[in-house]
Scaffold this active site. Structure first.
Site, PDB file in Angstrom:
ATOM      1  N   GLY A   1       0.698  -1.233  -0.101  1.00 45.04           N
ATOM      2  CA  GLY A   1      -0.012   0.015  -0.252  1.00 45.04           C
ATOM      3  C   GLY A   1       0.671   1.190  -0.012  1.00 45.04           C
ATOM      4  N   CYS A   2       0.305   2.362   0.609  1.00 44.28           N
ATOM      5  CA  CYS A   2       0.892   3.744   0.629  1.00 44.28           C
ATOM      6  C   CYS A   2       2.203   3.740   1.121  1.00 44.28           C
ATOM      7  CB  CYS A   2      -0.233   4.598   1.296  1.00 44.28           C
ATOM      8  SG  CYS A   2      -1.741   4.938   0.086  1.00 44.28           S
ATOM      9  N   TYR A   3       2.577   2.910   2.203  1.00 41.68           N
ATOM     10  CA  TYR A   3       3.943   3.086   2.752  1.00 41.68           C
ATOM     11  C   TYR A   3       4.903   2.501   2.014  1.00 41.68           C
ATOM     12  CZ  TYR A   3       2.376  -0.971   5.719  1.00 41.68           C
ATOM     13  OH  TYR A   3       1.832  -2.169   5.913  1.00 41.68           O
TER      14      TYR A   3
END
Length: 350
Positions: free
Chosen positions: A144-146
């Site tokens: 995901g985003c990280y």
């Protein structure tokens, strides 16, 4: 010897779809009680543009040649579109780094959570760019985003163990391939945020750019259901709960010392916060007491591109790096499944 993030290049596809999506969602929700709230939140999203490999045309029975009312594509069709578009966008980003001798790259790290294929982007880039066939490759998927923070962490460890290494990091996301045929307001608000994009970065021992000093992470207990990403029959299913901003703010307050030490954030003047959405940025700003100036790079990226999952943080770091003074301390931060906050401490190259 300190590994450095030397340079960043970013790329987006040609279609600006934000206004068309808002029109599509408005039409879709027209017969529901959710429409007034959707309109209000869309107007306050602080997003002006989002980019897609697809041309989304707004309301109507056929939103595009892919998203046809009542006949949204299967996961197989979406992955075929991923294979068609992903490597082209990644190649554009990498060539933007203007590396004189691409064969000098020793390691390639790819992050992506919006598409899967094998042979994948890593091998296709080796072929297209003329990289050494002995280059070491790692693919970080579904974080995901990280994920970009973890890619930079891996690149730092690599350079520390092999000082001559030159690590190419590529974060590629085609989020708009996963639009769902839904009337659920929370799902529709998730689609309101996400766009497509790619960022490439070079990490080496050359003391240019940003020195990568260290990484820390914290997972907030009891929040695992607030950000999820699963594979369904009609694309990947995102759950992004409205509780996320509150949980992010609470996690940063509760774990402030473990993340930043007893000195706190006072010595940090550069901030690269992943723009997961306006309310996420608001929660971070409040929890850490950051100025509007500190948040400006993140809000600029949100306004111009939306949330491009793992690629987004590198877009922000690109802006931050351009203004970093020698020795100036900074923190990069992104949030994703877990609910986890991943952080990276850095400083301007001496």
């Amino acid at each position: 010897m300190t590994p450095h993030l030397n340079r960043i290049s970013t790329a987006t596809p040609p279609h600006d779809v934000h206004e068309a999506f808002v029109a599509f969602a408005t039409s879709k929700l027209a017969s529901t009680r959710s429409l007034p709230l959707f309109r209000r939140l869309a107007s306050r999203s602080q997003i002006d543009h989002r980019w897609s490999v697809l041309a989304i045309e707004g309301p109507g029975e056929q939103v595009s040649d892919v998203y046809v009312e009542g006949r949204f594509p299967s996961t197989a069709r979406r992955m075929a579109l991923y294979e068609t578009h992903a490597t082209d966008l990644a190649e554009t980003a990498v060539r933007g780094l203007a590396i004189e001798d691409l064969s000098s790259i020793t390691h390639v790290v790819i992050t992506c959570c919006t598409g899967l294929s094998a042979p994948g982007i890593d091998l296709q880039l080796v072929d297209r760019l003329g990289l050494d066939p002995t280059v070491e490759r790692t693919v970080i998927g579904f974080m995901g985003c990280y994920a970009a923070v973890n890619a930079l962490k891996l690149a730092r460890h690599t350079v520390r163990s092999e000082p001559s290494a030159k690590v190419l990091v590529v974060s590629l996301e085609l989020c708009t391939l996963h639009l769902q045929d839904t009337l659920d307001l929370e799902e529709m608000l998730s689609f309101l945020i996400f766009g497509d994009g790619c960022a490439a970065a070079l990490v080496s021992a050359e003391p240019v750019g940003l020195a990568l000093d260290g990484f820390k992470a914290v997972t907030a207990a009891g929040t695992a259901d607030q950000i999820t990403w699963s594979i369904g029959d009609q694309g990947f299913n995102m759950v992004l709960s409205g509780r996320v901003p509150g949980s992010v703010g609470a996690a940063l307050r509760d774990h402030r010392v473990s993340l930043f030490g007893p000195e706190g954030t006072e010595a940090i003047s550069l901030w690269a916060i992943h723009p997961g959405g306006r309310t996420v940025l608001d929660a971070v700003q409040t929890a850490l007491g950051l100025s509007d100036e500190a948040m400006a790079p993140s809000r600029e990226v949100l306004r111009a591109y939306g949330n491009m999952s793992s690629a987004t943080l590198l877009f922000v770091l690109d802006r931050v790096m351009a203004s970093a003074r020698p020795g100036e301390r900074g923190c990069a931060m992104a949030f994703g499944p877990g609910l986890t906050a991943e952080t990276m401490m850095f400083r301007g190259a001496a």
